[in-house]
Design a protein around this motif. Structure first.
Motif, mmCIF file in Angstrom:
data_model
loop_
_atom_site.group_PDB
_atom_site.id
_atom_site.type_symbol
_atom_site.label_atom_id
_atom_site.label_comp_id
_atom_site.label_asym_id
_atom_site.label_seq_id
_atom_site.Cartn_x
_atom_site.Cartn_y
_atom_site.Cartn_z
ATOM 1 N N ASP A 146 -3.966 27.441 27.199
ATOM 2 C CA ASP A 146 -5.327 27.518 26.668
ATOM 3 C C ASP A 146 -5.524 28.674 25.680
ATOM 4 O OD1 ASP A 146 -5.247 29.560 28.527
ATOM 5 O OD2 ASP A 146 -7.121 29.001 29.539
ATOM 6 N N GLN A 147 -4.530 29.563 25.577
ATOM 7 C CA GLN A 147 -4.580 30.620 24.558
ATOM 8 C C GLN A 147 -3.840 30.192 23.293
ATOM 9 O OE1 GLN A 147 -2.712 33.598 27.103
ATOM 10 N NE2 GLN A 147 -4.617 34.794 27.166
ATOM 11 N N VAL A 148 -2.726 29.503 23.460
ATOM 12 C CA VAL A 148 -1.856 29.146 22.324
ATOM 13 C C VAL A 148 -2.346 27.888 21.603
ATOM 14 C CG1 VAL A 148 0.503 28.547 21.652
ATOM 15 C CG2 VAL A 148 0.123 30.230 23.450
ATOM 16 N N HIS A 149 -2.765 26.884 22.382
ATOM 17 C CA HIS A 149 -3.162 25.585 21.804
ATOM 18 C C HIS A 149 -4.223 25.711 20.705
ATOM 19 C CE1 HIS A 149 -4.798 21.521 21.493
ATOM 20 N NE2 HIS A 149 -3.646 21.076 22.008
ATOM 21 N N PRO A 150 -5.348 26.455 20.942
ATOM 22 C CA PRO A 150 -6.370 26.554 19.885
ATOM 23 C C PRO A 150 -5.845 27.213 18.602
ATOM 24 C CG PRO A 150 -7.168 27.531 21.949
ATOM 25 C CD PRO A 150 -5.750 27.155 22.167
ATOM 26 N N LEU A 151 -4.933 28.180 18.754
ATOM 27 C CA LEU A 151 -4.376 28.868 17.578
ATOM 28 C C LEU A 151 -3.548 27.899 16.730
ATOM 29 C CD1 LEU A 151 -3.256 32.225 19.263
ATOM 30 C CD2 LEU A 151 -5.371 31.774 18.000
ATOM 31 N N LEU A 152 -2.743 27.078 17.401
ATOM 32 C CA LEU A 152 -1.911 26.109 16.674
ATOM 33 C C LEU A 152 -2.776 25.005 16.061
ATOM 34 C CD1 LEU A 152 1.248 25.753 18.961
ATOM 35 C CD2 LEU A 152 0.817 27.369 17.113
ATOM 36 N N SER A 153 -3.836 24.615 16.768
ATOM 37 C CA SER A 153 -4.758 23.598 16.229
ATOM 38 C C SER A 153 -5.439 24.102 14.961
ATOM 39 C CB SER A 153 -5.825 23.232 17.260
ATOM 40 O OG SER A 153 -5.226 22.615 18.370
ATOM 41 N N ASP A 154 -5.889 25.370 14.987
ATOM 42 C CA ASP A 154 -6.520 25.969 13.793
ATOM 43 C C ASP A 154 -5.531 26.022 12.637
ATOM 44 O OD1 ASP A 154 -8.828 26.321 15.237
ATOM 45 O OD2 ASP A 154 -8.591 28.494 15.512
ATOM 46 N N LEU A 155 -4.289 26.398 12.946
ATOM 47 C CA LEU A 155 -3.263 26.492 11.917
ATOM 48 C C LEU A 155 -3.010 25.115 11.294
ATOM 49 C CD1 LEU A 155 -1.019 27.840 10.291
ATOM 50 C CD2 LEU A 155 0.455 27.679 12.298
ATOM 51 N N LEU A 156 -2.843 24.104 12.130
ATOM 52 C CA LEU A 156 -2.588 22.753 11.622
ATOM 53 C C LEU A 156 -3.769 22.263 10.787
ATOM 54 C CD1 LEU A 156 -0.702 20.318 11.469
ATOM 55 C CD2 LEU A 156 -1.760 19.458 13.558
ATOM 56 N N ALA A 157 -4.987 22.528 11.246
ATOM 57 C CA ALA A 157 -6.192 22.107 10.500
ATOM 58 C C ALA A 157 -6.226 22.752 9.113
ATOM 59 C CB ALA A 157 -7.445 22.472 11.281
ATOM 60 N N SER A 158 -5.895 24.054 9.033
ATOM 61 C CA SER A 158 -5.919 24.728 7.721
ATOM 62 C C SER A 158 -4.784 24.224 6.823
ATOM 63 C CB SER A 158 -5.891 26.248 7.869
ATOM 64 O OG SER A 158 -4.726 26.685 8.532
ATOM 65 N N LEU A 159 -3.612 23.928 7.411
ATOM 66 C CA LEU A 159 -2.507 23.375 6.607
ATOM 67 C C LEU A 159 -2.876 22.000 6.050
ATOM 68 C CD1 LEU A 159 0.617 24.327 8.791
ATOM 69 C CD2 LEU A 159 0.021 25.273 6.557
ATOM 70 N N ASN A 160 -3.578 21.204 6.859
ATOM 71 C CA ASN A 160 -3.992 19.872 6.414
ATOM 72 C C ASN A 160 -5.034 19.925 5.299
ATOM 73 O OD1 ASN A 160 -2.271 18.344 8.024
ATOM 74 N ND2 ASN A 160 -3.684 18.348 9.751
ATOM 75 N N LYS A 161 -5.804 21.016 5.241
ATOM 76 C CA LYS A 161 -6.818 21.169 4.186
ATOM 77 C C LYS A 161 -6.181 21.433 2.831
ATOM 78 C CE LYS A 161 -10.157 23.668 6.797
ATOM 79 N NZ LYS A 161 -10.872 24.935 6.829
ATOM 80 N N LEU A 162 -4.973 21.989 2.845
ATOM 81 C CA LEU A 162 -4.322 22.392 1.600
ATOM 82 C C LEU A 162 -3.623 21.184 0.974
ATOM 83 C CD1 LEU A 162 -4.203 25.082 0.114
ATOM 84 C CD2 LEU A 162 -1.979 25.470 1.122
ATOM 85 N N THR A 163 -4.231 20.657 -0.078
ATOM 86 C CA THR A 163 -3.744 19.407 -0.682
ATOM 87 C C THR A 163 -2.413 19.571 -1.428
ATOM 88 O OG1 THR A 163 -5.140 19.882 -2.590
ATOM 89 C CG2 THR A 163 -6.040 18.388 -0.934
ATOM 90 N N ILE A 164 -2.026 20.802 -1.755
ATOM 91 C CA ILE A 164 -0.780 20.997 -2.499
ATOM 92 C C ILE A 164 0.460 20.844 -1.617
ATOM 93 C CG2 ILE A 164 -1.747 22.409 -4.340
ATOM 94 C CD1 ILE A 164 -0.709 24.896 -2.836
ATOM 95 N N LEU A 165 0.266 20.812 -0.294
ATOM 96 C CA LEU A 165 1.418 20.642 0.606
ATOM 97 C C LEU A 165 1.678 19.152 0.842
ATOM 98 C CD1 LEU A 165 0.642 23.329 3.348
ATOM 99 C CD2 LEU A 165 2.282 23.523 1.481
ATOM 100 N N PRO A 166 2.954 18.745 0.854
ATOM 101 C CA PRO A 166 3.246 17.334 1.131
ATOM 102 C C PRO A 166 2.926 16.992 2.587
ATOM 103 C CG PRO A 166 5.278 18.612 0.997
ATOM 104 C CD PRO A 166 4.161 19.538 0.605
ATOM 105 N N PRO A 167 2.666 15.712 2.891
ATOM 106 C CA PRO A 167 2.332 15.332 4.269
ATOM 107 C C PRO A 167 3.451 15.642 5.263
ATOM 108 C CG PRO A 167 2.010 13.489 2.746
ATOM 109 C CD PRO A 167 2.626 14.598 1.975
ATOM 110 N N ASP A 168 4.713 15.604 4.788
ATOM 111 C CA ASP A 168 5.850 15.856 5.688
ATOM 112 C C ASP A 168 6.281 17.325 5.666
ATOM 113 O OD1 ASP A 168 6.787 15.827 3.089
ATOM 114 O OD2 ASP A 168 8.636 14.757 3.568
ATOM 115 N N PHE A 169 5.400 18.234 5.236
ATOM 116 C CA PHE A 169 5.711 19.658 5.186
ATOM 117 C C PHE A 169 6.154 20.140 6.576
ATOM 118 C CE2 PHE A 169 4.076 24.057 5.748
ATOM 119 C CZ PHE A 169 4.954 24.694 4.881
ATOM 120 N N GLU A 170 7.231 20.898 6.606
ATOM 121 C CA GLU A 170 7.855 21.378 7.851
ATOM 122 C C GLU A 170 6.832 21.991 8.821
ATOM 123 O OE1 GLU A 170 10.736 25.072 9.285
ATOM 124 O OE2 GLU A 170 10.462 24.704 7.150
ATOM 125 N N GLY A 171 5.961 22.853 8.325
ATOM 126 C CA GLY A 171 4.976 23.524 9.175
ATOM 127 C C GLY A 171 4.044 22.540 9.859
#
Length: 196
Positions: A123-148
Motif C-alpha cells: 500500500d506504500q509502493v503501489h500508489p507511487l508506481l501508479s502515479d509514475l505510470l500515469a505520468s509516463l502515459n501522459k507524455l505523448t513523445i514516448l512510444p507505447p512499448d517504452f520500457e518504463g
C-alpha cells in the motif's frame, strides 16, 4: 458610407492576399506580421465605426460575394497574425510537455527514494508506481512499448495480487529499484531525441 464600405472591402481583400502570400511562402514572417497587424488594427477601427450600418461582417462578405475565407478567419475569428497564433500554440505545447517531463522525473525519484527508505509495503509502493505510470502515459513523445511503461505495468499487476500489508522481499525490492533505475535512464535518453 460608401467610402467606408469601400475601405472595409479593401481591407478584407488585402488581408486575403496577404494570407495567401504568407501561406505560399512568398513573403517572410518578418514582412507578414507587421502588415497583418496593421490590417487587423484598421479593420477593428473601421468595424467599430460601422457597427450600426454593418452589424455582420460575414453578411457584408457574402452580400458582395468576396470569397475571402482566410481574411475572415484572420480578422474575425483569430484577430492576430498567423505567426503570433502559431508561436502561442508552440509555447503552450512546449510548456505542457515540459511540465509532464518534470512530473515523470519527480515520480521516478519519489519511487526510488521510497525503496531506499525501506517503504516496502504494497500500500506504500503501489500508489507511487501508479502515479509514475500515469505520468509516463501522459507524455505523448514516448512510444507505447517504452520500457518504463511495460515494467511499471508488470509491477503494478504483481502488487495488485498481493495484500495491502504485504511487504516486498529484499530480492523484490532490489529488482524493483533496478527496474526503476534502468527505466529512468532510458527515459532520460529518450528525451533529447523525442523533440526532433
Amino acid at each position: 458610407m460608401y467610402e467606408n464600405f469601400a475601405e472595409l472591402f479593401a481591407i478584407i481583400k488585402a488581408t486575403e492576399k496577404l494570407e495567401k502570400l504568407y501561406i505560399r511562402d512568398i513573403i517572410s514572417p518578418a514582412e507578414y506580421e507587421p502588415e497583418c497587424q496593421k490590417l487587423i488594427a484598421h479593420f477593428k477601427t473601421l468595424a467599430s465605426t460601422l457597427k450600426d450600418t454593418v452589424p455582420s461582417i460575414e453578411r457584408f462578405h457574402d452580400t458582395y460575394k468576396m470569397d475571402c475565407p482566410a481574411a475572415l478567419n484572420r480578422l474575425i475569428t483569430s484577430g492576430v497574425p498567423a505567426t503570433v497564433e502559431h508561436r502561442a500554440a508552440a509555447a503552450m505545447s512546449m510548456s505542457s510537455s515540459a511540465s509532464v517531463v518534470a512530473e515523470c522525473v519527480q515520480n521516478f525519484i519519489t519511487a526510488m527514494d521510497a525503496l531506499r527508505l525501506n517503504m516496502l509495503a504494497v500500500d506504500q509502493v503501489h500508489p507511487l508506481l501508479s502515479d509514475l505510470l500515469a505520468s509516463l502515459n501522459k507524455l505523448t513523445i514516448l512510444p507505447p512499448d517504452f520500457e518504463g511503461k511495460t515494467k511499471m505495468k508488470e509491477w503494478i499487476v504483481r502488487l495488485s495480487k498481493m495484500g495491502a500489508a504485504d511487504e516486498l522481499t529484499e530480492q523484490q525490492s532490489r529488482q524493483l529499484h533496478f527496474d526503476l533505475e534502468s527505466s529512468y535512464n532510458s527515459f532520460m535518453a529518450a528525451l533529447p531525441t523525442a523533440g526532433n
